[in-house]
Design a protein around this motif. Structure first.
Motif, PDB file in Angstrom:
ATOM      1  N   SER A 102      -9.188   9.868   3.881  1.00 29.65           N
ATOM      2  CA  SER A 102      -8.198   9.094   4.369  1.00 29.65           C
ATOM      3  C   SER A 102      -7.964   9.796   5.776  1.00 29.65           C
TER       4      SER A 102
ATOM      5  N   THR B  32       0.881  -1.258  -0.064  1.00 27.15           N
ATOM      6  CA  THR B  32       0.125   0.257  -0.013  1.00 27.15           C
ATOM      7  C   THR B  32       0.943   1.417   0.024  1.00 27.15           C
TER       8      THR B  32
ATOM      9  N   ASN C 293      -2.184   8.297   2.722  1.00 30.38           N
ATOM     10  CA  ASN C 293      -2.883   7.908   1.608  1.00 30.38           C
ATOM     11  C   ASN C 293      -3.171   9.198   0.815  1.00 30.38           C
TER      12      ASN C 293
ATOM     13  N   LEU D 223      -2.719   2.885  -3.979  1.00 28.16           N
ATOM     14  CA  LEU D 223      -4.343   3.138  -3.263  1.00 28.16           C
ATOM     15  C   LEU D 223      -5.115   2.152  -3.533  1.00 28.16           C
TER      16      LEU D 223
END
Lengths: 226, 226
Positions: free
Chosen positions: B163, A113, B192, A202
């Motif tokens: 996020s 991630t 993110n 993402l």
């Protein structure tokens, strides 16, 4: 060289095999490359079994790269530069090299991630710095789920943001049109690969949070002619 | 403090005004903040004219920030840190500060299709480093077109990747549901925002290449329950 052929190096991996299946299904000759030729032959057999009558061969990477005007590099990020160095002498001016790897932090043992910082800005730009003169690098396919590519009965439902020099990226956008549910979108200059590659990290996080084993995709809304 | 109120600092700008219109239309009290209170009052009048009967006031930024549990910071990136410093003393533990700015290279005179590198990783993380203890920073709304927000008769057709810390991001995801066509998507940890912010630069380039004055949006495909 068959002008309609598409070479997929690392075509034994999940995403490369998915593309091979889709392009074979679209009636295009496919050349699967692998570091180990026997693995490439095996993958080609898989594709021919799934798509009877398809024209698919398996070869060592450099041999495969010499066989098609568009060469898709579908190996993990950490093997991209090495693979390009291995095949470099076999590439010729006018060929297009498609970068689809993503500098995920898994390359250094961290999470999928998260992204690594690449000195050149992206995997695609790293490859562009290493490619022989006249070989255009185009960034594409990073955000397309391998699982959905392999599910031949279903459309993929994902936009492919394609970036690179204009004529070359047009050729890769056209390839996208061969796959039901994929749409090539004009992603502008190669440096935009920095953003497109990161979208994969993402999506990997979203897949986990929403427990979507098949993998999510992206669509741009409001595109003219859509 | 009205628990249903939403404060929008920089609510006189295109995107902030668009959110103010949408939240007012959804029946929520809206507090528009600006550095100059008279400009905030003017923007509030615009919203009330477009959404008759709506509860909208205009105040100086710090006064506005003290009036709502969720404070959306809708000023250009280069003014984000300064604005947060100005309002910092008026924020209280439990408030959520929404980061929606994008570190576009326009801040240093370069193009809106390119990003600045931010030491903390993103505008949202920069703000998180400056926010008072107990104030959670959540990243959202960067990819939503100002034009489409302001076109009240039409749904927006865009996913909002949200996020930040889990409870706080849930609160902002719920806000998205107030606007027809917006969908809040669980974007995981605040880091993110690095990716989500960059998507805006990609969209700005796509808007130019495809000549979409209204602005494109994004959708995730394959989300469960969609």
């Amino acid at each position: 060289m068959d002008e309609r052929a598409i070479a997929i190096l690392g075509g034994t991996g999940d995403q490369g095999l998915g593309l091979a299946l889709r392009f074979a299904k679209a009636g295009r000759p496919v050349v699967i490359g692998s570091r180990k030729p026997e693995r490439a032959v095996e993958a080609a057999e898989k594709v021919r079994a799934a798509v009877p009558g398809s024209d698919v061969v398996g070869l060592e990477n450099a041999d495969a790269a010499a066989r098609a005007p568009i060469v898709i590099l579908s190996v993990p990020f950490e093997h991209c530069a090495g693979t390009l160095k291995d095949i470099r002498a076999r590439l010729a001016s006018g060929q297009v090299l498609v970068s689809m790897a993503v500098p995920l932090a898994t390359a250094v043992g961290d999470a999928a991630t998260r992204m690594l910082g690449v000195w050149q800005g992206s995997c695609a730009e790293l490859l562009a710095a290493l490619a022989p003169e006249g070989v255009e690098v185009v960034s594409a396919f990073q955000n397309v789920s391998a699982h959905r590519l392999q599910a031949l009965a279903e459309p993929v439902d994902c936009d492919v943001v394609v970036s690179g020099a204009q004529a070359a990226r047009r050729r890769v956008m056209d390839l996208c049109g061969l796959v039901p549910g994929l749409r090539g979108v004009d992603g502008g200059p190669l440096a935009n690969a920095r953003i497109v590659e990161a979208i994969t990290a993402l999506l990997i996080g979203l897949n986990a949070r929403y427990k979507v084993a098949e993998g999510l995709g992206i669509r741009l809304t409001g595109l003219p002619g859509a």
